[in-house]
Design an enzyme around this catalytic site. Structure first.
Site, PDB file in Angstrom:
ATOM      1  N   ASP A  54      -4.651   7.550 -12.432  1.00 54.83           N
ATOM      2  CA  ASP A  54      -5.174   6.221 -12.145  1.00 54.83           C
ATOM      3  C   ASP A  54      -5.585   5.904 -11.371  1.00 54.83           C
ATOM      4  OD1 ASP A  54      -2.620   6.043 -11.819  1.00 54.83           O
ATOM      5  OD2 ASP A  54      -1.504   5.196 -14.208  1.00 54.83           O
ATOM      6  N   ASP A  94      -4.769  15.052   0.611  1.00 60.64           N
ATOM      7  CA  ASP A  94      -4.393  14.939  -0.201  1.00 60.64           C
ATOM      8  C   ASP A  94      -4.477  16.720  -1.553  1.00 60.64           C
ATOM      9  OD1 ASP A  94      -2.781  12.690   0.221  1.00 60.64           O
ATOM     10  OD2 ASP A  94      -4.226  11.832  -1.191  1.00 60.64           O
ATOM     11  N   SER A 128      -3.603  -0.875  -6.274  1.00 59.08           N
ATOM     12  CA  SER A 128      -4.316  -0.862  -4.793  1.00 59.08           C
ATOM     13  C   SER A 128      -3.941  -2.553  -5.394  1.00 59.08           C
ATOM     14  CB  SER A 128      -5.593  -0.963  -4.214  1.00 59.08           C
ATOM     15  OG  SER A 128      -6.720  -1.970  -3.407  1.00 59.08           O
ATOM     16  N   HIS A 173       1.229  -1.349   0.122  1.00 57.64           N
ATOM     17  CA  HIS A 173      -0.045  -0.265  -0.083  1.00 57.64           C
ATOM     18  C   HIS A 173       1.072   1.788   0.027  1.00 57.64           C
ATOM     19  CE1 HIS A 173      -3.923   2.302   0.754  1.00 57.64           C
ATOM     20  NE2 HIS A 173      -3.319   2.548   1.858  1.00 57.64           N
ATOM     21  N   GLU A 231       4.114  13.335  -5.555  1.00 62.69           N
ATOM     22  CA  GLU A 231       4.310  14.423  -4.839  1.00 62.69           C
ATOM     23  C   GLU A 231       2.115  13.597  -4.268  1.00 62.69           C
ATOM     24  OE1 GLU A 231       4.662  16.662  -2.374  1.00 62.69           O
ATOM     25  OE2 GLU A 231       6.490  17.117  -3.183  1.00 62.69           O
ATOM     26  N   SER A 259      -8.072   5.170  -3.688  1.00 63.13           N
ATOM     27  CA  SER A 259      -8.723   3.915  -3.209  1.00 63.13           C
ATOM     28  C   SER A 259      -8.971   4.083  -1.679  1.00 63.13           C
ATOM     29  CB  SER A 259      -8.511   2.133  -3.578  1.00 63.13           C
ATOM     30  OG  SER A 259      -7.059   2.327  -2.838  1.00 63.13           O
ATOM     31  N   HIS A 260     -10.167   3.522  -1.385  1.00 60.18           N
ATOM     32  CA  HIS A 260     -10.507   2.871   0.106  1.00 60.18           C
ATOM     33  C   HIS A 260     -11.689   1.289  -0.187  1.00 60.18           C
ATOM     34  CE1 HIS A 260     -10.158   4.941   4.439  1.00 60.18           C
ATOM     35  NE2 HIS A 260      -8.930   4.879   3.541  1.00 60.18           N
TER      36      HIS A 260
END
Length: 725
Positions: free
Chosen positions: A485, A109, A525, A41, A67, A86-87
């Site tokens: 992406d 972010d 992910s 991750h 970054e 993603s989560h």
């Protein structure tokens, strides 16, 4: 320590590498630091060597990958920061909090780049909607996104939702955010020597501990033990943190900003130091906490939400504290940059960890040998049998199918107009459009991906994802500038899984080079699988473009009496199509071929048609084929059309193919439009004319006709039943 390394899942070879880099055995705290920082991750161990091949430079790019988010120039001194994250694993365990904190993380972010978040898009994947678990996950995820986005005041303006059996055990929740900034306000994760590093925002608790490692492994059936790894979000605190951070940046008080996300303080501080070519000394006793008796490991690895680290400019420390104090937030120095390139951690006056920042940041990478899954090849090469079906009924069934039905039941739960920038509402166009106030400029954004294409041909599926996202942005009148992406795949440790990862990235590279659209940010992910079953390789591609906001096109027929044209071939293909799945219940065949040169030319042509004022109505032909696209164009304003389809068969009516766009033009300007297409050597056809309250299609086999009321009814009901049931 070797026994502990084995217990917490550090491979034997990586443990030996840790010992070699340190020149000694690590202690317990240090070992846990490596565990999270060398997780897939955080470290991208399997994807980093492959991602290096992607094009990253372009005339609009201000900040590429590396970054917290990518940044592109859009004109008049303005820039847009954007990224997708993603989560997935947290959302599979706690869908509401998993989705909510995913939104919170991507917002931080964006603001860490100095940008004010102005829009969210979500890309969601679930199992079949008739199954109770899929409905439970969908409801929880949609509610979580709405809860955080609506409360913090950032509109959710678009997205992408797909149901597929491959996501039955592993749903995907990817959130994309766009932020607006002046070019001179761009911030990066950097610090100069001897500067204090401030902790700002929420107090640290025990929630989310081990989240990065949790996101780097396969999900198991029993999920109760994973709940502590899911963070808990507070959007109202997030709003305060956003306003305080942006105020500090606008007042020019800070030289560096870093979100505190995966791996918490460990990641944010060690990465900031490594990027700055420095070390950092962290005093854990100074960290604001909300729970008693937290250990060094818990303080270092907590993923409590709504936290940032900031590096004030020299002499601006007090001013920074005052800004955050006005917003009622903690803002305290907890660390300092040092010349020795180490991550040094002190607790109660003792050094509990000291590790070279390079050792933490530069995890080992893996280049593996991939092999295509023979079952995937067999399905792709399976010939399409002759299909017999009544087109009249097929269109109604396609409109009511889970992947093509109206998404209104989802987006009506989101506030999509807060901030008053939304120039093209959800459901009105092929991409979202946001106005940059005080200018003539607009920003367009779209996320795309087709799991059927990607499952049967990972490389071609990724190419289609980028091509369609660029096409959708072009169809509203915007020039694509760059993309982000979200790569979601299974384990890279099997030859089949690694093959899919490598092919997906190769497809993005090919399309990126051909279309001239670079990548500026992204997320990987992996380990999205259960019981050895991988999800379809899923490259969620989010494209951002720029346009003159007054010259934007919508998808709906606005008025009767306009001429309707199709750019591209009339006939599509049935392989991997929605109509093939509808009629056979199976997914097979070769996905549509993609000519990237033709694709680029079609996109340029539709943009020119819009910019010259020749059309204000345009829509791409995608899943479901020509008739599905025509039906969608009747819905926004209730204006029908009469068209002629010359080709025979289901391929012409419902087949799928890229590089196809429908648009309307006034009769007096038809010649101008067709001349533009002829000059570019593009195939086109005049299909018919808008008007009436039905969709009428003249075919070689006879006349097909549907009332707009029956089509709209079929299209609107299914997803509402899933969400309300």
């Amino acid at each position: 320590m070797e026994a502990l390394a084995k217990e917490i899942g550090i491979p034997e070879g990586e443990y030996r590498e840790i010992v070699q880099r340190l020149g000694r055995e690590p202690n317990r705290v240090e070992l846990l630091l490596f565990k999270v920082m060398w997780s897939e991750h955080c470290a991208y161990k399997n994807s980093r060597p492959l991602l290096k091949a992607l094009p990253k430079e372009g005339e609009a790019v201000l900040q590429g990958p590396g970054e917290n988010a990518g940044v592109v120039r859009v004109g008049e001194g303005w820039a847009v920061a954007f990224k997708i994250e993603s989560h997935n694993h947290p959302s599979a365990v706690e869908p509401f909090q998993g989705a909510a904190t995913g939104v919170g993380g991507i917002l931080r972010d964006i603001m860490s780049m100095g940008a004010r978040p102005i829009a969210l898009l979500d890309s969601l994947r679930f199992g079949p909607p008739e199954e109770a678990r899929s409905r439970y996950l969908l409801k929880g995820v949609v509610s979580g996104i709405a809860f955080y986005g609506n409360a913090i005041g950032v509109p959710t303006v678009g997205g992408d939702l797909y149901f597929h059996e491959g996501y039955r055990e592993n749903p995907l929740v990817n959130a994309m955010c766009l932020g607006l900034l002046r070019e001179e306000h761009l911030k990066r994760s950097r610090a100069s020597l001897g500067r204090p590093i401030y902790y700002a925002g929420a107090k640290t608790g025990r929630d989310g501990i081990g989240g990065a490692a949790f996101a780097s492994r396969e999900l198991k059936e029993e999920k109760a033990e994973d709940r502590p790894a899911v963070q808990v979000g507070d959007p109202f605190l997030g709003k305060l943190l956003m306003e305080a951070t942006l105020e500090a940046i606008e007042l020019d008080l800070v030289e560096g900003v870093q979100d505190m996300g995966a791996a918490g303080l460990t990641s944010s501080l060690s990465e900031l130091a490594h990027k700055s070519g420095l070390g950092v000394e962290l005093h854990l006793d100074l960290v604001p906490t909300r729970e008693e008796g937290m250990t060094p490991e818990e303080l270092l690895l907590s993923e409590s939400q709504e936290r940032m680290v900031l590096v004030p400019k020299e002499g601006k420390e007090k001013a920074l504290e005052e800004v955050f104090g006005r917003w009622g937030l903690d803002c305290v120095p907890v660390a300092r940059t040092i010349p020795e390139r180490v991550f040094r951690v002190l607790f109660r006056g003792e050094v509990v960890a000291e590790v070279p920042t390079e050792a933490l940041a530069e995890a080992p990478t893996y280049v593996r040998v991939g092999r295509e899954d023979p079952e995937v090849r067999r399905l792709r090469e399976t010939p399409i049998p002759p299909l017999e079906a009544d087109p009249q009924e097929v269109l109604r069934r396609l409109l009511a199918s889970p992947n093509l039905a109206s998404r209104e039941a989802v987006y009506e739960r989101y506030d999509h107009q807060v901030g008053t920038r939304t120039a093209l509402l959800p459901g009105k166009g092929d991409a979202a459009v946001l106005w940059i106030k005080g200018t003539r400029l607009g920003v367009a954004a779209k996320v795309d991906q087709n799991p059927r294409y990607s499952r049967l041909h990972p490389r071609l599926g990724a190419m289609h994802a980028l091509a369609e996202a660029c096409r959708n942005v072009s169809v509203v009148g915007a020039k694509p500038l760059a993309y982000t992406d979200g790569l979601n795949l299974g384990s890279p440790e099997t030859p089949e899984g690694y093959h899919e990862l490598a092919e997906t990235i190769a497809g993005l590279k090919e399309a990126s080079e051909a279309l001239g659209v670079p990548v500026v940010s992204g997320n990987v992910s992996l380990y999205n699988e259960s019981g050895g079953k991988r999800i379809p390789p899923t490259a969620m591609v989010g494209v951002v473009g720029v346009l003159e906001v007054d010259k934007r096109a919508e998808m709906g027929f606005r008025r009767p009496g306009e001429v309707l044209l199709l750019i591209g071939e009339e006939r599509g293909e049935l392989g991997a199509s929605e109509v093939l799945y509808l009629l056979t219940g199976k997914e097979f065949g070769h996905p549509p071929r993609l000519d990237l040169g033709r694709e680029k030319a079609v996109q340029e042509a539709i943009r020119d048609l819009i910019q010259r004022g020749l059309t204000r109505t345009a829509h791409d032909v995608a899943e479901g084929g020509l008739l599905l696209a025509l039906a969608e164009m009747t819905f926004p304003y209730g204006v029908g059309a009469t068209v002629e389809v010359r080709e025979e068969g289901l391929e012409a009516l419902f087949g799928e193919a890229p590089s196809r766009v429908l648009f309307t033009v006034e009769k007096t300007r038809l010649q101008e439009a067709t001349l533009l297409l002829e000059e570019r050597g593009l195939p086109y056809r005049v299909l018919g004319e808008t008007g009436g309250k039905s969709l009428t299609v003249l075919t070689p086999g006879g006349v097909l006709e549907w009332s707009l009321e029956e089509l709209l009814s079929a299209w609107k009901a299914p997803l509402r039943e899933v969400l309300d049931g």
